[in-house]
Design an enzyme around this catalytic site. Structure first.
Site, PDB file in Angstrom:
ATOM      1  N   GLU A 255      -3.935  -0.957   7.867  1.00 54.67           N
ATOM      2  CA  GLU A 255      -2.781  -0.566   8.667  1.00 54.67           C
ATOM      3  C   GLU A 255      -2.892  -1.236  10.026  1.00 54.67           C
ATOM      4  O   GLU A 255      -3.983  -1.379  10.568  1.00 54.67           O
ATOM      5  CB  GLU A 255      -2.724   0.956   8.900  1.00 54.67           C
ATOM      6  CG  GLU A 255      -2.491   1.802   7.677  1.00 54.67           C
ATOM      7  CD  GLU A 255      -2.411   3.292   8.029  1.00 54.67           C
ATOM      8  OE1 GLU A 255      -2.247   3.611   9.232  1.00 54.67           O
ATOM      9  OE2 GLU A 255      -2.540   4.118   7.112  1.00 54.67           O
TER      10      GLU A 255
ATOM     11  N   TRP B  63       1.889  -1.351   8.952  1.00 52.30           N
ATOM     12  CA  TRP B  63       2.429   0.005   8.921  1.00 52.30           C
ATOM     13  C   TRP B  63       3.728   0.021   9.723  1.00 52.30           C
ATOM     14  O   TRP B  63       3.735  -0.413  10.867  1.00 52.30           O
ATOM     15  CB  TRP B  63       1.427   0.993   9.527  1.00 52.30           C
ATOM     16  CG  TRP B  63       1.926   2.397   9.388  1.00 52.30           C
ATOM     17  CD1 TRP B  63       2.814   3.046  10.215  1.00 52.30           C
ATOM     18  CD2 TRP B  63       1.633   3.311   8.332  1.00 52.30           C
ATOM     19  NE1 TRP B  63       3.091   4.296   9.745  1.00 52.30           N
ATOM     20  CE2 TRP B  63       2.370   4.491   8.577  1.00 52.30           C
ATOM     21  CE3 TRP B  63       0.823   3.240   7.188  1.00 52.30           C
ATOM     22  CZ2 TRP B  63       2.316   5.596   7.737  1.00 52.30           C
ATOM     23  CZ3 TRP B  63       0.769   4.341   6.356  1.00 52.30           C
ATOM     24  CH2 TRP B  63       1.507   5.501   6.630  1.00 52.30           C
TER      25      TRP B  63
ATOM     26  N   TYR C 224      -5.169  -0.123  15.594  1.00 50.65           N
ATOM     27  CA  TYR C 224      -4.154   0.313  16.537  1.00 50.65           C
ATOM     28  C   TYR C 224      -4.681   0.101  17.957  1.00 50.65           C
ATOM     29  O   TYR C 224      -5.215  -0.957  18.258  1.00 50.65           O
ATOM     30  CB  TYR C 224      -3.740   1.758  16.231  1.00 50.65           C
ATOM     31  CG  TYR C 224      -3.002   1.865  14.906  1.00 50.65           C
ATOM     32  CD1 TYR C 224      -1.721   1.365  14.758  1.00 50.65           C
ATOM     33  CD2 TYR C 224      -3.618   2.447  13.789  1.00 50.65           C
ATOM     34  CE1 TYR C 224      -1.045   1.440  13.544  1.00 50.65           C
ATOM     35  CE2 TYR C 224      -2.952   2.521  12.567  1.00 50.65           C
ATOM     36  CZ  TYR C 224      -1.665   2.018  12.455  1.00 50.65           C
ATOM     37  OH  TYR C 224      -1.008   2.082  11.243  1.00 50.65           O
TER      38      TYR C 224
ATOM     39  N   ARG D 273       0.887  -1.174   0.000  1.00 52.06           N
ATOM     40  CA  ARG D 273       0.000   0.000   0.000  1.00 52.06           C
ATOM     41  C   ARG D 273       0.914   1.210   0.000  1.00 52.06           C
ATOM     42  O   ARG D 273       1.750   1.364   0.891  1.00 52.06           O
ATOM     43  CB  ARG D 273      -0.913  -0.010   1.221  1.00 52.06           C
ATOM     44  CG  ARG D 273      -1.895   1.169   1.315  1.00 52.06           C
ATOM     45  CD  ARG D 273      -2.849   0.946   2.474  1.00 52.06           C
ATOM     46  NE  ARG D 273      -3.820   2.009   2.635  1.00 52.06           N
ATOM     47  CZ  ARG D 273      -3.739   2.981   3.548  1.00 52.06           C
ATOM     48  NH1 ARG D 273      -2.698   3.018   4.381  1.00 52.06           N
ATOM     49  NH2 ARG D 273      -4.677   3.894   3.639  1.00 52.06           N
TER      50      ARG D 273
ATOM     51  N   HIS E 167      -8.166   0.321  10.158  1.00 50.79           N
ATOM     52  CA  HIS E 167      -6.802   0.476  10.656  1.00 50.79           C
ATOM     53  C   HIS E 167      -6.810   0.119  12.135  1.00 50.79           C
ATOM     54  O   HIS E 167      -7.524   0.730  12.927  1.00 50.79           O
ATOM     55  CB  HIS E 167      -6.305   1.899  10.428  1.00 50.79           C
ATOM     56  CG  HIS E 167      -6.195   2.256   8.980  1.00 50.79           C
ATOM     57  ND1 HIS E 167      -5.824   3.510   8.533  1.00 50.79           N
ATOM     58  CD2 HIS E 167      -6.404   1.510   7.857  1.00 50.79           C
ATOM     59  CE1 HIS E 167      -5.794   3.517   7.209  1.00 50.79           C
ATOM     60  NE2 HIS E 167      -6.152   2.314   6.776  1.00 50.79           N
TER      61      HIS E 167
ATOM     62  N   ASN F 287      -7.224   8.094   2.465  1.00 49.67           N
ATOM     63  CA  ASN F 287      -6.758   7.552   3.736  1.00 49.67           C
ATOM     64  C   ASN F 287      -7.484   8.201   4.917  1.00 49.67           C
ATOM     65  O   ASN F 287      -7.587   9.430   5.002  1.00 49.67           O
ATOM     66  CB  ASN F 287      -5.256   7.799   3.903  1.00 49.67           C
ATOM     67  CG  ASN F 287      -4.728   7.235   5.214  1.00 49.67           C
ATOM     68  OD1 ASN F 287      -4.654   6.019   5.378  1.00 49.67           O
ATOM     69  ND2 ASN F 287      -4.377   8.110   6.150  1.00 49.67           N
ATOM     70  N   GLU F 288      -8.005   7.371   5.820  1.00 46.47           N
ATOM     71  CA  GLU F 288      -8.633   7.834   7.065  1.00 46.47           C
ATOM     72  C   GLU F 288      -9.363   9.154   6.858  1.00 46.47           C
ATOM     73  O   GLU F 288      -9.054  10.168   7.505  1.00 46.47           O
ATOM     74  CB  GLU F 288      -7.567   7.962   8.159  1.00 46.47           C
ATOM     75  CG  GLU F 288      -6.873   6.648   8.462  1.00 46.47           C
ATOM     76  CD  GLU F 288      -5.782   6.774   9.523  1.00 46.47           C
ATOM     77  OE1 GLU F 288      -5.641   7.860  10.113  1.00 46.47           O
ATOM     78  OE2 GLU F 288      -5.077   5.780   9.768  1.00 46.47           O
TER      79      GLU F 288
END
Length: 439
Positions: A249, A278, A222, A75, A220, A152-153
């Site tokens: 990610e 990521w 996290y 990516r 994503h 993105n986001e």
């Protein structure tokens, strides 16, 4: 992931699998939860995020190194000029060309939209679409190899569900009306982490807006995903809805907060979903633990990089290349003599790929690369030294390998220089004897 340059609310081997059924058109496509490559074979992304927009001179080598480590996809961070230097059309063409040469499916994303609504510098989804339409000449014809990650986001915290849905349905309509038929990727709100469930609860509406039905949703993961239960709850929800998902990610921590990265990889493997770690290198000092490689050196992985590639469900153990690379290479070399054809000299596996002939390629099952095409490495067990497993290979098992480990049904060579964990020796992944015995 939000900019390398400042704090974010949330940042944003190879086993054989059963082939899926071809989709209606010969591009990367989506059917239910599965992604299919251009030949209609099921494809799970196993790859890495590459920070091209901030480190333009590092991308070519990064793609080479990432492919050599066993990834099947990347990516790539691009910029439309809203926050960083605009990535030119020629740069994008070069990235696509290089990734194809390395056998990597490429996900392209506009990063300038990160955290719109909370970040005052963030661009809009509409502006990202403008960029895709501006460079569409280098995108068209690459539908077998390129996925467009629209933005993105694209929202921080607090957007309404209708705002997220409307922005993406309008973006999809504009892209399709312009003639772009690529599979599209859509990011979650909440800086990509979707802790409010906006994407999870409304993804079907966005998918239904695409006349092709070729949309992959991207979360994503996290610090919101700090346990196996949190990871499983999210992935299982998309699976039960029959929707395609990728963890676009993730890392092992975020600003010191634990992330259940092993659970991400294990659950992605369970549900047949893709994941993209990521990020390759270059994170800011407070995020340096998210670097996969030390100082962009593919020969020097960080602890996170070792986990991503060589963990039990890591890239090196679960990735297989898109068949478009192997088959296209094989067809281009079909005029060569029979001794250069893996399928002629060493037999053909059940999935249609040639068996690898070179005994030095033997990693105990999985994938190899010979004669400019993908090949299947015959799986061998500790007691099997014939090396053929249906192929006409010859030669004994390399005595320096120290035997193999049956790791949940897949044979891997035993490490000679370490006793536990996963390692990398003689150009292949290996497993320590203690780790093997304690599985």
């Amino acid at each position: 992931m939000k900019s390398f340059l400042r704090h974010t609310a949330s940042i944003a081997l190879m086993s054989l699998s059963l082939w899926g059924l071809p989709n209606a058109h010969a591009d990367i496509s989506v059917s239910g939860t599965q992604v299919f490559d251009g030949n209609g074979h099921s494809f799970k992304m196993r790859g890495v995020n590459v920070p091209h927009a901030w480190f333009t001179g590092r991308t070519d080598q990064a793609l080479q190194d990432i492919a050599a480590l066993g990834a099947n996809s990347v990516r790539v961070v691009l910029s439309n000029g809203a926050q960083w230097t605009r990535t030119s059309e020629s740069e994008v063409a070069s990235i696509i060309s290089r990734a194809k040469a390395e056998g990597l499916i490429t996900v392209l994303e506009v990063h300038d939209t990160t955290g719109y609504g909370e970040s005052g510098d963030a661009g809009t989804i509409s502006g990202a679409v403008d960029y895709w339409l501006d460079i569409q000449n280098v995108l068209q014809g690459e539908e077998d190899y390129v996925i467009i990650n629209i933005a993105n986001e694209p929202f921080g915290n607090g957007p309404s569900a209708s705002t997220w849905v409307d922005a993406h349905t309008q973006a999809i309509s504009r892209l399709r009306n312009a003639g772009l038929t690529h599979t599209l990727m859509v990011d979650a709100a909440n800086w990509g982490q979707d802790w409010e469930g906006i994407m999870r609860n409304n993804a079907r509406q966005v998918l239904n807006s695409d006349p092709q039905g070729d949309v992959i949703f991207s979360v994503h993961m996290y610090e919101v995903y700090d346990s196996d239960s949190a990871v499983n709850s999210y992935l299982s929800s998309f699976s039960s809805q029959g929707l395609a998902l990728v963890v676009g990610e993730f890392a092992a921590d975020h600003y010191g907060s634990y992330v259940a990265a092993d659970a991400v990889m294990a659950r992605a493997e369970q549900y047949g979903y893709g994941y993209l770690g990521w990020s390759w290198s270059g994170n800011s000092s407070e995020l340096s633990s998210l670097d996969i490689a030390n100082n962009f050196d593919g020969g020097s992985l960080t602890s996170w990089g070792e986990q991503l590639f060589y963990g039990a469900n890591g890239i090196a153990h679960t990735a297989h290349p898109a068949s478009t690379f192997g088959e296209s290479a094989g067809s281009s070399s079909s005029s060569n003599s029979s001794e250069n054809s893996g399928s002629t000299s060493c037999g053909t596996a059940a999935n249609g790929y040639p068996y690898c002939c070179d005994s030095s390629s033997d990693t105990g099952g999985g994938w190899g690369w010979e004669n400019e095409q993908s090949c299947v490495v015959p799986e061998r067990t500790t007691n099997d030294t014939s090396g053929n497993d249906g192929a006409d290979n010859t030669g004994d098992e390399d005595a320096s390998s120290g035997g193999t480990c049956d790791w949940y049904g897949t044979a891997y060579p035993m490490c000679q220089n370490q006793t536990d964990g996963w390692g990398w020796e003689n150009g292949q992944s290996c497993i320590g004897q203690i780790t093997c015995n304690n599985q």
